[in-house]
Write a protein that holds these residues in place. Structure first.
Motif, PDB file in Angstrom:
ATOM      1  N   LEU A 110       3.943  74.371  62.055  1.00  0.00           N
ATOM      2  CA  LEU A 110       3.855  73.705  61.619  1.00  0.00           C
ATOM      3  C   LEU A 110       4.963  72.223  62.514  1.00  0.00           C
ATOM      4  CD1 LEU A 110       4.026  73.792  57.934  1.00  0.00           C
ATOM      5  CD2 LEU A 110       2.575  73.555  59.585  1.00  0.00           C
ATOM      6  N   LYS A 111       4.896  70.999  63.081  1.00  0.00           N
ATOM      7  CA  LYS A 111       5.519  69.913  63.781  1.00  0.00           C
ATOM      8  C   LYS A 111       5.839  68.914  62.889  1.00  0.00           C
ATOM      9  CE  LYS A 111       5.961  66.500  67.134  1.00  0.00           C
ATOM     10  NZ  LYS A 111       4.590  66.081  68.944  1.00  0.00           N
ATOM     11  N   VAL A 112       6.885  68.366  62.312  1.00  0.00           N
ATOM     12  CA  VAL A 112       7.263  67.363  61.518  1.00  0.00           C
ATOM     13  C   VAL A 112       8.055  65.953  61.779  1.00  0.00           C
ATOM     14  CG1 VAL A 112       8.526  67.058  59.112  1.00  0.00           C
ATOM     15  CG2 VAL A 112       7.622  69.452  59.576  1.00  0.00           C
ATOM     16  N   SER A 113       7.339  65.022  61.914  1.00  0.00           N
ATOM     17  CA  SER A 113       7.734  64.011  62.267  1.00  0.00           C
ATOM     18  C   SER A 113       7.751  62.519  61.030  1.00  0.00           C
ATOM     19  CB  SER A 113       6.526  63.550  63.501  1.00  0.00           C
ATOM     20  OG  SER A 113       6.404  64.478  64.430  1.00  0.00           O
ATOM     21  N   ASN A 114       8.242  61.503  61.816  1.00  0.00           N
ATOM     22  CA  ASN A 114       8.079  60.213  61.240  1.00  0.00           C
ATOM     23  C   ASN A 114       7.813  59.500  61.231  1.00  0.00           C
ATOM     24  OD1 ASN A 114       9.431  58.761  58.659  1.00  0.00           O
ATOM     25  ND2 ASN A 114      11.217  58.005  59.715  1.00  0.00           N
ATOM     26  N   LEU A 115       7.212  58.662  60.817  1.00  0.00           N
ATOM     27  CA  LEU A 115       6.227  57.315  60.674  1.00  0.00           C
ATOM     28  C   LEU A 115       7.446  56.742  61.369  1.00  0.00           C
ATOM     29  CD1 LEU A 115       3.780  55.914  61.774  1.00  0.00           C
ATOM     30  CD2 LEU A 115       3.338  55.377  59.549  1.00  0.00           C
ATOM     31  N   GLU A 116       6.999  56.096  62.486  1.00  0.00           N
ATOM     32  CA  GLU A 116       8.502  54.916  62.879  1.00  0.00           C
ATOM     33  C   GLU A 116       8.092  53.754  62.676  1.00  0.00           C
ATOM     34  OE1 GLU A 116      10.533  53.007  66.752  1.00  0.00           O
ATOM     35  OE2 GLU A 116       8.738  54.599  66.720  1.00  0.00           O
ATOM     36  N   GLY A 117       8.951  53.082  61.563  1.00  0.00           N
ATOM     37  CA  GLY A 117       9.179  51.472  61.385  1.00  0.00           C
ATOM     38  C   GLY A 117       8.080  51.787  59.651  1.00  0.00           C
ATOM     39  N   GLY A 118       7.251  53.280  59.463  1.00  0.00           N
ATOM     40  CA  GLY A 118       6.888  53.126  57.805  1.00  0.00           C
ATOM     41  C   GLY A 118       5.452  52.724  57.779  1.00  0.00           C
ATOM     42  N   PHE A 119       5.042  52.407  56.611  1.00  0.00           N
ATOM     43  CA  PHE A 119       4.715  51.718  55.773  1.00  0.00           C
ATOM     44  C   PHE A 119       4.008  50.483  56.192  1.00  0.00           C
ATOM     45  CE2 PHE A 119       1.289  50.823  52.430  1.00  0.00           C
ATOM     46  CZ  PHE A 119       0.312  51.573  52.977  1.00  0.00           C
ATOM     47  N   LEU A 120       5.525  49.897  55.898  1.00  0.00           N
ATOM     48  CA  LEU A 120       5.776  48.627  56.478  1.00  0.00           C
ATOM     49  C   LEU A 120       5.304  48.130  57.819  1.00  0.00           C
ATOM     50  CD1 LEU A 120       8.787  47.291  53.953  1.00  0.00           C
ATOM     51  CD2 LEU A 120       6.646  47.322  54.240  1.00  0.00           C
ATOM     52  N   LYS A 121       5.428  48.686  58.874  1.00  0.00           N
ATOM     53  CA  LYS A 121       5.143  48.730  60.350  1.00  0.00           C
ATOM     54  C   LYS A 121       4.175  48.663  60.584  1.00  0.00           C
ATOM     55  CE  LYS A 121       6.321  49.176  64.499  1.00  0.00           C
ATOM     56  NZ  LYS A 121       5.412  49.576  65.850  1.00  0.00           N
ATOM     57  N   TRP A 122       3.124  49.655  60.043  1.00  0.00           N
ATOM     58  CA  TRP A 122       2.237  50.014  59.650  1.00  0.00           C
ATOM     59  C   TRP A 122       0.521  49.021  59.194  1.00  0.00           C
ATOM     60  CZ3 TRP A 122      -1.312  53.927  61.831  1.00  0.00           C
ATOM     61  CH2 TRP A 122      -1.982  54.873  61.643  1.00  0.00           C
ATOM     62  N   THR A 123       1.146  48.561  57.993  1.00  0.00           N
ATOM     63  CA  THR A 123      -0.009  47.507  57.508  1.00  0.00           C
ATOM     64  C   THR A 123       0.904  45.715  58.101  1.00  0.00           C
ATOM     65  OG1 THR A 123       2.275  46.988  55.976  1.00  0.00           O
ATOM     66  CG2 THR A 123       0.292  48.677  55.334  1.00  0.00           C
ATOM     67  N   ARG A 124       1.828  45.363  58.767  1.00  0.00           N
ATOM     68  CA  ARG A 124       2.065  44.271  59.324  1.00  0.00           C
ATOM     69  C   ARG A 124       0.963  44.521  60.849  1.00  0.00           C
ATOM     70  NH1 ARG A 124       6.856  41.554  58.522  1.00  0.00           N
ATOM     71  NH2 ARG A 124       6.846  40.972  61.383  1.00  0.00           N
ATOM     72  N   GLU A 125       0.779  45.737  61.035  1.00  0.00           N
ATOM     73  CA  GLU A 125      -0.374  45.529  62.465  1.00  0.00           C
ATOM     74  C   GLU A 125      -1.121  45.785  61.901  1.00  0.00           C
ATOM     75  OE1 GLU A 125       2.109  49.255  64.563  1.00  0.00           O
ATOM     76  OE2 GLU A 125       3.147  47.619  65.146  1.00  0.00           O
ATOM     77  N   ASN A 126      -1.676  45.479  60.853  1.00  0.00           N
ATOM     78  CA  ASN A 126      -2.912  45.219  60.516  1.00  0.00           C
ATOM     79  C   ASN A 126      -3.637  47.007  60.309  1.00  0.00           C
ATOM     80  OD1 ASN A 126      -2.900  42.647  59.625  1.00  0.00           O
ATOM     81  ND2 ASN A 126      -3.169  42.057  61.364  1.00  0.00           N
ATOM     82  N   ARG A 127      -2.939  48.033  60.486  1.00  0.00           N
ATOM     83  CA  ARG A 127      -3.427  49.357  60.672  1.00  0.00           C
ATOM     84  C   ARG A 127      -4.745  49.366  58.673  1.00  0.00           C
ATOM     85  NH1 ARG A 127      -2.278  51.033  66.148  1.00  0.00           N
ATOM     86  NH2 ARG A 127      -0.163  49.781  66.777  1.00  0.00           N
ATOM     87  N   ALA A 128      -5.698  50.089  59.519  1.00  0.00           N
ATOM     88  CA  ALA A 128      -6.035  50.474  57.904  1.00  0.00           C
ATOM     89  C   ALA A 128      -5.605  50.996  57.226  1.00  0.00           C
ATOM     90  CB  ALA A 128      -7.185  51.618  58.367  1.00  0.00           C
ATOM     91  N   ILE A 129      -5.689  51.014  55.646  1.00  0.00           N
ATOM     92  CA  ILE A 129      -5.507  51.642  54.273  1.00  0.00           C
ATOM     93  C   ILE A 129      -5.940  51.574  53.585  1.00  0.00           C
ATOM     94  CG2 ILE A 129      -2.983  51.144  55.301  1.00  0.00           C
ATOM     95  CD1 ILE A 129      -3.073  48.333  52.687  1.00  0.00           C
ATOM     96  N   VAL A 130      -6.203  52.177  52.302  1.00  0.00           N
ATOM     97  CA  VAL A 130      -7.191  51.966  51.560  1.00  0.00           C
ATOM     98  C   VAL A 130      -6.514  52.299  49.930  1.00  0.00           C
ATOM     99  CG1 VAL A 130      -8.908  53.654  52.526  1.00  0.00           C
ATOM    100  CG2 VAL A 130      -7.016  55.078  51.341  1.00  0.00           C
ATOM    101  N   ASP A 131      -6.780  51.854  48.879  1.00  0.00           N
ATOM    102  CA  ASP A 131      -6.518  52.361  47.714  1.00  0.00           C
ATOM    103  C   ASP A 131      -6.907  52.705  47.046  1.00  0.00           C
ATOM    104  OD1 ASP A 131      -9.381  51.912  46.790  1.00  0.00           O
ATOM    105  OD2 ASP A 131      -8.900  50.121  46.435  1.00  0.00           O
TER     106      ASP A 131
END
Length: 166
Positions: A117-138
């Motif tokens: 296992l390799k464990v990491s953190n998504l830099e900028g989190g969910f806010l950054k991901w969505t601000r970049e218009n990347r795919a999310i689901v409900d």
């Protein structure tokens, strides 16, 4: 405002590797089965939207053996490296969980998983991901653009059209 928060999180959790949204998106395209996405937000936030395939883990969970069980990694000796990518709204809670998971893997209890296992953190989190218009689901696994803002401070970091009514 998001960049200073990300820098503060990196400084606070110096032993945690951060993965950029570009790198995560590429990894998901190339080898989705190797990636385990861990959402470290509230049930309400997760229900509004999350990364497809993510497993939600309670932000205050301190029992890392139970987190590993919850992720249902299906690991058996000799399998290729699995990457656990933790994320939350901005990265703080996710970095904290990533740090705890890494500490667990270095402990006697987690030694059987070392190297798998390799464990990491998504830099900028969910806010950054969505601000970049990347795919999310409900919660129905349908594409969405809505995001639970977590609180009134973070709502300022969302584009108006992304703010979910909460």
């Amino acid at each position: 405002m998001l960049k200073p928060v990300s820098e503060w999180i990196k400084h606070s959790f110096q032993t945690v590797e951060n993965v950029s949204s570009d790198s995560l998106e590429q990894l998901l395209k190339e080898d989705r089965d190797r990636v385990v996405l861990v959402d470290v937000r509230s049930p309400g936030e997760f229900e509004v939207s999350h990364l497809q395939g993510a497993v939600r883990v309670e932000p205050d969970n301190t029992a890392m053996d139970s987190v590993i069980q919850q992720l249902d990694l299906g690991l058996a000796g000799g399998e290729e490296l699995r990457e656990i990518i933790c994320y939350c709204t901005t990265g703080y809670q996710a970095a904290h969980l990533a740090q705890n998971l890494n500490t667990f893997l270095e402990s006697e209890c987690g030694r059987g998983l070392r190297g798998q296992l390799k464990v990491s953190n998504l830099e900028g989190g969910f806010l950054k991901w969505t601000r970049e218009n990347r795919a999310i689901v409900d919660s129905s696994n349908q594409p969405t653009t809505l995001v639970h803002p977590y609180n009134e401070l973070w709502v300022e970091l969302l584009k108006a059209e992304f703010k979910a009514p909460v």
